[in-house]
Design a protein around this motif. Structure first.
Motif, PDB file in Angstrom:
ATOM      1  N   ASN A 376       1.509 -16.347   2.007  1.00 19.67           N
ATOM      2  CA  ASN A 376       0.920 -15.204   1.295  1.00 19.67           C
ATOM      3  C   ASN A 376       1.776 -13.947   1.448  1.00 19.67           C
ATOM      4  O   ASN A 376       1.935 -13.165   0.498  1.00 19.67           O
ATOM      5  CB  ASN A 376      -0.492 -14.940   1.819  1.00 19.67           C
ATOM      6  N   TRP A 377       2.297 -13.764   2.636  1.00 22.02           N
ATOM      7  CA  TRP A 377       3.136 -12.596   2.873  1.00 22.02           C
ATOM      8  C   TRP A 377       4.377 -12.638   1.989  1.00 22.02           C
ATOM      9  O   TRP A 377       4.778 -11.632   1.408  1.00 22.02           O
ATOM     10  CB  TRP A 377       3.525 -12.530   4.348  1.00 22.02           C
ATOM     11  N   ARG A 378       4.990 -13.816   1.844  1.00 28.95           N
ATOM     12  CA  ARG A 378       6.183 -13.937   1.006  1.00 28.95           C
ATOM     13  C   ARG A 378       5.828 -13.796  -0.484  1.00 28.95           C
ATOM     14  O   ARG A 378       6.608 -13.246  -1.267  1.00 28.95           O
ATOM     15  CB  ARG A 378       6.867 -15.282   1.249  1.00 28.95           C
ATOM     16  N   LEU A 379       4.668 -14.302  -0.882  1.00 32.55           N
ATOM     17  CA  LEU A 379       4.236 -14.111  -2.268  1.00 32.55           C
ATOM     18  C   LEU A 379       3.961 -12.633  -2.556  1.00 32.55           C
ATOM     19  O   LEU A 379       4.258 -12.132  -3.651  1.00 32.55           O
ATOM     20  CB  LEU A 379       2.972 -14.942  -2.538  1.00 32.55           C
ATOM     21  N   PHE A 380       3.397 -11.949  -1.576  1.00 33.79           N
ATOM     22  CA  PHE A 380       3.142 -10.518  -1.724  1.00 33.79           C
ATOM     23  C   PHE A 380       4.471  -9.766  -1.870  1.00 33.79           C
ATOM     24  O   PHE A 380       4.602  -8.866  -2.715  1.00 33.79           O
ATOM     25  CB  PHE A 380       2.369 -10.017  -0.508  1.00 33.79           C
ATOM     26  N   ALA A 381       5.458 -10.155  -1.077  1.00 32.94           N
ATOM     27  CA  ALA A 381       6.778  -9.530  -1.167  1.00 32.94           C
ATOM     28  C   ALA A 381       7.405  -9.811  -2.536  1.00 32.94           C
ATOM     29  O   ALA A 381       8.067  -8.928  -3.126  1.00 32.94           O
ATOM     30  CB  ALA A 381       7.681 -10.037  -0.050  1.00 32.94           C
ATOM     31  N   TRP A 382       7.215 -11.027  -3.050  1.00 29.61           N
ATOM     32  CA  TRP A 382       7.732 -11.364  -4.391  1.00 29.61           C
ATOM     33  C   TRP A 382       7.073 -10.491  -5.443  1.00 29.61           C
ATOM     34  O   TRP A 382       7.745  -9.964  -6.345  1.00 29.61           O
ATOM     35  CB  TRP A 382       7.466 -12.839  -4.681  1.00 29.61           C
ATOM     36  N   MET A 383       5.751 -10.320  -5.339  1.00 26.78           N
ATOM     37  CA  MET A 383       5.026  -9.522  -6.320  1.00 26.78           C
ATOM     38  C   MET A 383       5.520  -8.072  -6.321  1.00 26.78           C
ATOM     39  O   MET A 383       5.739  -7.477  -7.386  1.00 26.78           O
ATOM     40  CB  MET A 383       3.526  -9.569  -6.018  1.00 26.78           C
ATOM     41  N   ARG A 388       7.957  -4.045  -8.889  1.00 25.06           N
ATOM     42  CA  ARG A 388       8.472  -2.792  -8.363  1.00 25.06           C
ATOM     43  C   ARG A 388       7.364  -1.842  -7.899  1.00 25.06           C
ATOM     44  O   ARG A 388       7.341  -0.660  -8.240  1.00 25.06           O
ATOM     45  CB  ARG A 388       9.353  -2.102  -9.416  1.00 25.06           C
ATOM     46  N   TYR A 389       6.457  -2.422  -7.120  1.00 20.88           N
ATOM     47  CA  TYR A 389       5.406  -1.594  -6.538  1.00 20.88           C
ATOM     48  C   TYR A 389       5.972  -0.848  -5.337  1.00 20.88           C
ATOM     49  O   TYR A 389       6.291  -1.452  -4.309  1.00 20.88           O
ATOM     50  CB  TYR A 389       4.225  -2.462  -6.090  1.00 20.88           C
ATOM     51  N   ARG A 390       6.061   0.441  -5.444  1.00 24.91           N
ATOM     52  CA  ARG A 390       6.503   1.231  -4.289  1.00 24.91           C
ATOM     53  C   ARG A 390       5.336   1.541  -3.362  1.00 24.91           C
ATOM     54  O   ARG A 390       5.507   1.659  -2.150  1.00 24.91           O
ATOM     55  CB  ARG A 390       7.154   2.537  -4.771  1.00 24.91           C
ATOM     56  N   SER A 391       4.178   1.707  -3.935  1.00 26.50           N
ATOM     57  CA  SER A 391       2.986   2.014  -3.141  1.00 26.50           C
ATOM     58  C   SER A 391       2.369   0.733  -2.600  1.00 26.50           C
ATOM     59  O   SER A 391       2.018  -0.182  -3.370  1.00 26.50           O
ATOM     60  CB  SER A 391       1.954   2.761  -4.001  1.00 26.50           C
ATOM     61  N   VAL A 392       2.245   0.654  -1.280  1.00 23.64           N
ATOM     62  CA  VAL A 392       1.623  -0.516  -0.674  1.00 23.64           C
ATOM     63  C   VAL A 392       0.161  -0.614  -1.088  1.00 23.64           C
ATOM     64  O   VAL A 392      -0.362  -1.707  -1.354  1.00 23.64           O
ATOM     65  CB  VAL A 392       1.754  -0.465   0.855  1.00 23.64           C
ATOM     66  N   LYS A 393      -0.528   0.511  -1.155  1.00 25.37           N
ATOM     67  CA  LYS A 393      -1.940   0.498  -1.529  1.00 25.37           C
ATOM     68  C   LYS A 393      -2.123  -0.054  -2.938  1.00 25.37           C
ATOM     69  O   LYS A 393      -3.029  -0.848  -3.202  1.00 25.37           O
ATOM     70  CB  LYS A 393      -2.519   1.908  -1.432  1.00 25.37           C
ATOM     71  N   LYS A 394      -1.269   0.373  -3.860  1.00 24.76           N
ATOM     72  CA  LYS A 394      -1.357  -0.134  -5.225  1.00 24.76           C
ATOM     73  C   LYS A 394      -1.070  -1.632  -5.277  1.00 24.76           C
ATOM     74  O   LYS A 394      -1.730  -2.380  -6.004  1.00 24.76           O
ATOM     75  CB  LYS A 394      -0.375   0.624  -6.118  1.00 24.76           C
ATOM     76  N   ALA A 395      -0.082  -2.048  -4.490  1.00 25.32           N
ATOM     77  CA  ALA A 395       0.252  -3.477  -4.445  1.00 25.32           C
ATOM     78  C   ALA A 395      -0.903  -4.290  -3.877  1.00 25.32           C
ATOM     79  O   ALA A 395      -1.201  -5.387  -4.367  1.00 25.32           O
ATOM     80  CB  ALA A 395       1.514  -3.688  -3.617  1.00 25.32           C
ATOM     81  N   LEU A 396      -1.577  -3.772  -2.857  1.00 25.16           N
ATOM     82  CA  LEU A 396      -2.704  -4.487  -2.265  1.00 25.16           C
ATOM     83  C   LEU A 396      -3.868  -4.604  -3.242  1.00 25.16           C
ATOM     84  O   LEU A 396      -4.562  -5.627  -3.266  1.00 25.16           O
ATOM     85  CB  LEU A 396      -3.153  -3.793  -0.985  1.00 25.16           C
TER      86      LEU A 396
END
Length: 423
Positions: A376-383, A388-396
């Motif tokens: 999941n962590w690697r998929l999150f990094a891929w996403m 190009r999500y700079r904001s972690v909150k937006k990515a979450l």
């Protein structure tokens, strides 16, 4: 196993009558299992392009007794301990021929094998052996963890053929087995080496022969000499359950003698006597208290019972296997694959992860959870890299939304102990 028919020496007749449908079924299994080419370089696709001719040629040669296998291709595979295991890969045609014999042999031998033999039998598998071992470790304090040194490289050809003939295999199958086990090995440099012992790992017939050989050498001997010692065996992996330490030591010594007589050797270091230590068995200084069997590590694990937490001697995924799966995910380099879509990744990853989950999450599933957490962590990094999500909150927030769709197998009705969402 069906017996060959005597043609009576009629001109133009075959010495052995083999059903052509056996070859069609065997080909379908070989195609499904895939695998690389052998020494002739013929791939699955190339073989299929001229399938009728290839199957007829194979059937004709085996029926007439003129079939001879090609050398097996030596493929070195690194082992977790730093060593190398050499697989012997037959050609596609030879894999089909071996599958014909393996299918008929397995059907004929099923009534011969004992209940504690789990390898390469219909309706039985490695997880059944692990489950039975888990059950017996609750009732027996000691385990003998057997390791046969270089089993597939050490099997005595003469003894193996005696076992095959004792089993009553038809003459055409016996001839084929003799030629398969003595087929030379070709290394990566094209050097051909004869084989005087062993049956190469990588061949379809090798596990069948190993199962039959150890049925005679180990299974029936255990029932005769140590009827009070249950065991689980999957091919050349076996563990035995003993009620006392003294009995375990006696068993190891007797097995060492037995295997020596049969051309095999117990590994002097890897074979060990293990104490099944848990909350009810707290002896100290009794030697090893854990062992691995079929990809699972058995040891004391904290579990929740009726009266609270306690230690039970249970299996969980072997840490070495878990590290290997995490390494595989790392090598996928997901954050670099920004050209792929969610569907692309799911189509590629799901079959692999499904296989891992079906096997390694069966017992102590929480021990397998770090694999899915890392994925999941690697998929999150891929996403994040792809969009190009700079904001972690937006990515979450996006991650929380996308996981609801169950695109990946570990997101679909997950087991509470195996699904670990990225936090």
């Amino acid at each position: 196993m069906p017996q060959e028919k005597d043609t009576g020496g009629v001109k133009g007749g075959k010495p052995f009558i083999l059903d052509q449908r056996w070859f069609v079924r065997a080909w379908e299994q070989v195609r499904k299992n895939r695998g690389g080419p052998g020494v002739d370089g013929v791939t699955i696709e190339q073989f299929e392009s001229r399938l009728d001719d290839e199957l007829f040629k194979l059937w004709n040669r085996m029926s007439s007794g003129t079939y001879f296998p090609k050398p097996v291709k030596a493929v070195p595979i690194p082992k977790p301990d730093g060593g190398v295991r050499v697989l012997g890969v037959p050609t596609v045609a030879d894999r089909v021929a071996q599958t014909v014999v393996a299918n008929l042999a397995q059907a004929g031998m099923e009534s011969v094998f004992l209940p504690d033999s789990y390898g390469f039998r219909p309706g039985r598998g490695a997880l059944d052996a692990v489950g039975k071992a888990r059950e017996r470790c609750q009732h027996y304090d000691w385990v003998v963890d057997l390791d046969i040194a270089k089993f597939f490289d050490s099997v005595d050809h003469e003894l193996l053929m005696r076992v095959v003939e004792w089993q009553g295999w038809p003459r055409w199958a016996v001839i084929c087995v003799q030629r398969w086990i003595t087929a030379p090995m070709m290394d990566v440099d094209g050097q051909v080496s004869p084989r005087e012992r062993g049956t190469p790992q990588g061949g379809v017939i090798s596990p069948v022969l190993a199962n039959l050989f150890l049925h005679v050498v180990f299974d029936t001997w255990m029932v005769r000499e140590f009827p009070g010692v249950p065991f689980e065996r999957y091919a050349d992996d076996a563990i035995c359950h003993c009620s006392t330490r003294r009995l375990a030591h006696e068993l190891v010594e007797r097995l060492r003698q037995r295997f020596t007589q049969c051309g095999l050797e117990l590994h002097p270091v890897k074979t060990k006597i293990v104490y099944c230590q848990d909350s009810n068995r707290r002896g100290t200084g009794l030697g090893p208290t854990r062992f691995t069997f079929l990809g699972y590590e058995f040891r004391a694990r904290t579990v929740k019972g009726k009266y609270g937490l306690f230690d039970a001697f249970r299996p969980g995924v072997d840490p070495v296997k878990r590290a290997g799966m995490i390494s595989t995910i790392r090598n996928w380099r997901l954050p670099k694959r920004t050209g792929a879509t969610w569907d692309d990744l799911a189509e590629w990853i799901n079959p692999v992860v499904r296989g891992w989950m079906n096997y390694y999450a069966r017992f102590a599933a929480q021990e397998f959870a770090p694999v899915l957490s890392y994925l999941n962590w690697r998929l999150f990094a891929w996403m994040r890299a792809k969009h190009r999500y700079r904001s972690v909150k937006k990515a979450l927030r996006q991650w929380k939304r996308i996981t609801r769709f169950g695109l990946f197998v570990h997101w679909q009705d997950p087991h509470p102990n195996t699904y670990v969402a990225f936090q």
